[in-house]
Scaffold this motif. Structure first.
Motif, PDB file in Angstrom:
ATOM      1  N   PHE A  28       0.828  -1.216   0.000  1.00  0.00           N
ATOM      2  CA  PHE A  28       0.000   0.000   0.000  1.00  0.00           C
ATOM      3  C   PHE A  28       0.857   1.260   0.000  1.00  0.00           C
ATOM      4  O   PHE A  28       0.519   2.251  -0.623  1.00  0.00           O
ATOM      5  CB  PHE A  28      -0.920   0.035   1.221  1.00  0.00           C
ATOM      6  N   THR A  29       1.969   1.236   0.725  1.00  0.00           N
ATOM      7  CA  THR A  29       2.789   2.443   0.836  1.00  0.00           C
ATOM      8  C   THR A  29       4.055   2.348  -0.018  1.00  0.00           C
ATOM      9  O   THR A  29       4.960   3.162   0.137  1.00  0.00           O
ATOM     10  CB  THR A  29       3.227   2.691   2.297  1.00  0.00           C
ATOM     11  N   ILE A  34       5.033   4.407   7.232  1.00  0.00           N
ATOM     12  CA  ILE A  34       3.944   5.396   7.183  1.00  0.00           C
ATOM     13  C   ILE A  34       4.290   6.633   8.004  1.00  0.00           C
ATOM     14  O   ILE A  34       3.794   7.716   7.740  1.00  0.00           O
ATOM     15  CB  ILE A  34       2.610   4.768   7.661  1.00  0.00           C
ATOM     16  N   THR A  57      -6.201  -4.987   9.003  1.00  0.00           N
ATOM     17  CA  THR A  57      -5.570  -4.014   8.113  1.00  0.00           C
ATOM     18  C   THR A  57      -5.739  -2.571   8.590  1.00  0.00           C
ATOM     19  O   THR A  57      -4.789  -1.800   8.566  1.00  0.00           O
ATOM     20  CB  THR A  57      -6.139  -4.170   6.691  1.00  0.00           C
ATOM     21  N   GLU A  58      -6.935  -2.223   9.073  1.00  0.00           N
ATOM     22  CA  GLU A  58      -7.192  -0.836   9.476  1.00  0.00           C
ATOM     23  C   GLU A  58      -6.293  -0.391  10.627  1.00  0.00           C
ATOM     24  O   GLU A  58      -6.066   0.803  10.809  1.00  0.00           O
ATOM     25  CB  GLU A  58      -8.655  -0.654   9.914  1.00  0.00           C
ATOM     26  N   VAL A  61      -0.076  -0.826  10.113  1.00  0.00           N
ATOM     27  CA  VAL A  61       0.565   0.016   9.110  1.00  0.00           C
ATOM     28  C   VAL A  61       2.022  -0.412   8.918  1.00  0.00           C
ATOM     29  O   VAL A  61       2.643  -0.942   9.839  1.00  0.00           O
ATOM     30  CB  VAL A  61       0.522   1.510   9.525  1.00  0.00           C
ATOM     31  N   ALA A  93      -3.057  10.850   6.995  1.00  0.00           N
ATOM     32  CA  ALA A  93      -3.035   9.546   6.321  1.00  0.00           C
ATOM     33  C   ALA A  93      -3.224   8.418   7.329  1.00  0.00           C
ATOM     34  O   ALA A  93      -3.975   7.465   7.079  1.00  0.00           O
ATOM     35  CB  ALA A  93      -1.725   9.371   5.554  1.00  0.00           C
ATOM     36  N   TRP A  97      -6.248   5.817   7.360  1.00  0.00           N
ATOM     37  CA  TRP A  97      -5.958   4.377   7.360  1.00  0.00           C
ATOM     38  C   TRP A  97      -6.741   3.681   8.482  1.00  0.00           C
ATOM     39  O   TRP A  97      -7.386   2.656   8.290  1.00  0.00           O
ATOM     40  CB  TRP A  97      -4.450   4.170   7.551  1.00  0.00           C
ATOM     41  N   LEU A 102      -8.255   3.460   2.942  1.00  0.00           N
ATOM     42  CA  LEU A 102      -6.879   3.284   2.501  1.00  0.00           C
ATOM     43  C   LEU A 102      -6.552   4.098   1.254  1.00  0.00           C
ATOM     44  O   LEU A 102      -5.429   4.540   1.077  1.00  0.00           O
ATOM     45  CB  LEU A 102      -6.584   1.796   2.247  1.00  0.00           C
ATOM     46  N   ALA A 105      -5.715   7.464   2.436  1.00  0.00           N
ATOM     47  CA  ALA A 105      -4.433   7.383   3.141  1.00  0.00           C
ATOM     48  C   ALA A 105      -3.274   7.360   2.158  1.00  0.00           C
ATOM     49  O   ALA A 105      -2.287   8.083   2.325  1.00  0.00           O
ATOM     50  CB  ALA A 105      -4.407   6.136   4.020  1.00  0.00           C
ATOM     51  N   ILE A 106      -3.404   6.569   1.106  1.00  0.00           N
ATOM     52  CA  ILE A 106      -2.323   6.450   0.132  1.00  0.00           C
ATOM     53  C   ILE A 106      -2.133   7.756  -0.629  1.00  0.00           C
ATOM     54  O   ILE A 106      -1.015   8.187  -0.882  1.00  0.00           O
ATOM     55  CB  ILE A 106      -2.605   5.261  -0.814  1.00  0.00           C
TER      56      ILE A 106
END
Ligand SMILES: [Zn+2]
Length: 133
Positions: A28-29, A34, A57-58, A61, A93, A97, A102, A105-106
């Protein structure tokens, strides 16, 4: 063979599923922390497990070992605000997240990335005064 008889590798091997999940978090990142943007080497719980944070997932990170270790079992949002590399866009972000957004956030992380070309300087200035998050 009926579909219910099918054996999936993931069911057979929870570790495999866990590894895939960890990989997807890092993806994702673009494998960057993050918090500070350095290469992510670990998964950090935004709300620590000791405070009831879940391993989903939430709440998980990508983080570098330095941030992960320094943060320990503090709430990430409080910890992050005290860091020298604090960036309000990253703080937003992290919040997005945590709320499961997401995509937002991204987008915020890409914006916070120093290689990302800033087009609107005024907006950036406004954001640097955004400390109430
Ligand atoms: Zn870091």
């Amino acid at each position: 063979m009926h579909i219910k008889d099918a054996v999936f590798l993931e069911d057979l091997c929870p570790k495999f599923r866990f590894r895939q999940w960890r990989k997807s978090i890092h993806r994702f990142t673009g494998k960057s922390c993050i918090y500070c943007g350095k290469p992510s080497e670990s998964i950090d719980h935004v709300i620590p497990r000791s405070q009831g944070g879940l391993s989903k997932t939430e709440n998980c990170v990508p983080a570098c070992l330095s941030c992960n270790g320094d943060k320990s079992d503090e709430n990430a949002l409080y910890w992050y605000r005290r860091q020298k590399f604090y960036d309000p866009r990253r703080a937003m972000a992290i919040r997005a997240w945590l709320e499961g957004d997401l995509r937002l956030a991204i987008r915020l992380l890409q914006w916070a990335n120093p290689n990302f070309k800033e087009k609107n300087k005024n907006y950036e200035k406004d954001q640097s005064e955004y400390k109430a998050a």
